[in-house]
Scaffold this active site. Structure first.
Site, PDB file in Angstrom:
ATOM      1  CG  ASP A 190      26.424  28.308  52.772  1.00  0.00           C
ATOM      2  OD1 ASP A 190      27.119  29.297  53.037  1.00  0.00           O
ATOM      3  OD2 ASP A 190      25.176  28.311  52.779  1.00  0.00           O
ATOM      4  CG  LEU A 191      24.871  25.616  58.124  1.00  0.00           C
ATOM      5  CD1 LEU A 191      24.388  25.982  59.510  1.00  0.00           C
ATOM      6  CD2 LEU A 191      25.039  24.121  58.006  1.00  0.00           C
ATOM      7  CG  ASP A 233      25.804  30.141  56.714  1.00  0.00           C
ATOM      8  OD1 ASP A 233      26.717  30.771  56.129  1.00  0.00           O
ATOM      9  OD2 ASP A 233      24.681  29.957  56.204  1.00  0.00           O
TER      10      ASP A 233
END
Length: 346
Positions: A190-191, A233
């Protein structure tokens, strides 16, 4: 009378000079290019080398029977769709049947009736043209179907596999790992900081950033790894033949490299984003007996990583170790399994 608008090539295999001359004149007057051979071996060699649009084959040749040459022509893959017109003075039914059984498309009697021969040549060349059009249409259809299949499994924004394809491959790879008792690891990333980029620079810039991240993730993957976008994301690495320790090292490398190199936005601006990673592996991690449970284990590990801070890598507990509270990710991903909420509400 021309046999067609496009130039066509006919190969004539016949050792009779008079018949050859007559057929040559007929073809030339009709605007058809011709090649000639006066024995079976030469005719076969030229047919394979040139792939003509039509072969006119005499039943009686000096080096071999026409039926034998016909069988050898039909055995050549390149000549499978090329029509063969057998010409012969033999009028008996047995000769005609033998020719058709060997692969002839037509049987024309000598001496020639010019109008009949011209009509038969036109018919065979027209059939050849129709087959070519069908072949081209089939190729175009196959390519279009392949493209549609590719689009159906590809994330349009990033070019990596989409969540639909991820579900399919996760199930397939889990069954394969179970069958052959090989390791299978999963990393969900996950960003960190992506929401701020979206808020400050807009969704178009955010989309560009996601595309750049996807490119970097693919660059880190092995040829056997499967990289997918599973959410807004979030990305997943499906790692066949990979144990938990190896997957943890890859996750740590991904987090360090993405976090250490800013991404370039529109206008030359740089954005620093990081990766948080959740890692799980079968059969090393506890309570994993299905593809869905492997995903849930990695997803729960990712949730704990996000709670711990930025750029954190956390793995699901190994079998035989104490397991803390089960957490539910705040992310909702259509079609992907979710873990039951057993931790505090978000």
């Amino acid at each position: 009378m021309a046999l067609g608008r496009n130039a066509r090539r006919i190969l004539i295999i016949d050792d009779d000079p008079d018949a050859l001359s007559l057929m040559r004149s007929l073809c030339l007057d009709a605007g058809v290019q011709i090649d000639e051979a006066m024995d079976g071996a030469t005719g076969l060699e030229r047919a394979v080398a040139q792939t003509p649009d039509l072969i006119v084959l005499d039943m009686v040749l000096p080096d071999a029977g026409g039926i034998e040459i016909l069988r050898r022509l039909r055995a050549e893959p390149r000549l499978a769709a090329v029509p063969v017109m057998v010409v012969s003075a033999r009028r008996d039914q047995t000769s005609k049947v033998a020719a058709f059984e060997a692969g002839a498309d037509d049987y024309v009697l000598k001496p020639y009736d010019l109008r009949e021969v011209l009509a038969r040549l036109r018919s065979q060349l027209s059939r050849r043209e129709t087959l070519e059009k069908l072949e081209r249409a089939n190729i175009e259809l196959r390519l279009a179907n392949e493209r549609l299949e590719e689009l159906a499994i590809t994330d349009e924004l990033t070019g990596v596999a989409n969540a639909r394809h991820f579900r399919t491959r996760l199930a397939e790879e889990f069954l394969r790992a179970e069958r052959y008792q090989t390791s299978l690891a999963l990393i969900i990333v996950d960003l960190d900081g992506f929401k701020a980029v979206n808020d400050d620079h807009g969704h178009h810039t955010g989309d560009r950033l996601l595309s750049q991240v996807a490119g970097r993730l693919v660059a880190e993957a092995r040829s056997t790894d499967i990289v997918c976008r599973v959410g807004g994301d979030e990305f997943a690495f499906l790692l066949p033949h990979t144990d938990l320790d190896s997957a943890e090292h890859l996750a740590q490398r991904l987090s360090e490299r993405i976090g250490a190199t800013p991404l370039r936005l529109a206008g030359g601006k740089l954005a620093g984003v990081g990766l948080s990673c959740g890692v799980a592996a079968w059969p090393e991690c506890a309570e994993i007996a299905s593809a869905d449970e492997l995903f849930i284990a990695a997803d729960q590990a990712l949730y704990r990583a996000k709670r711990a801070g930025k750029g954190v890598v956390i793995s699901a507990p190994a079998a035989g170790t104490a397991q803390g509270p089960v957490a539910e990710s705040s992310k909702k991903r259509p079609g992907l399994p979710t873990s039951p909420r057993q931790a505090e509400a978000h």
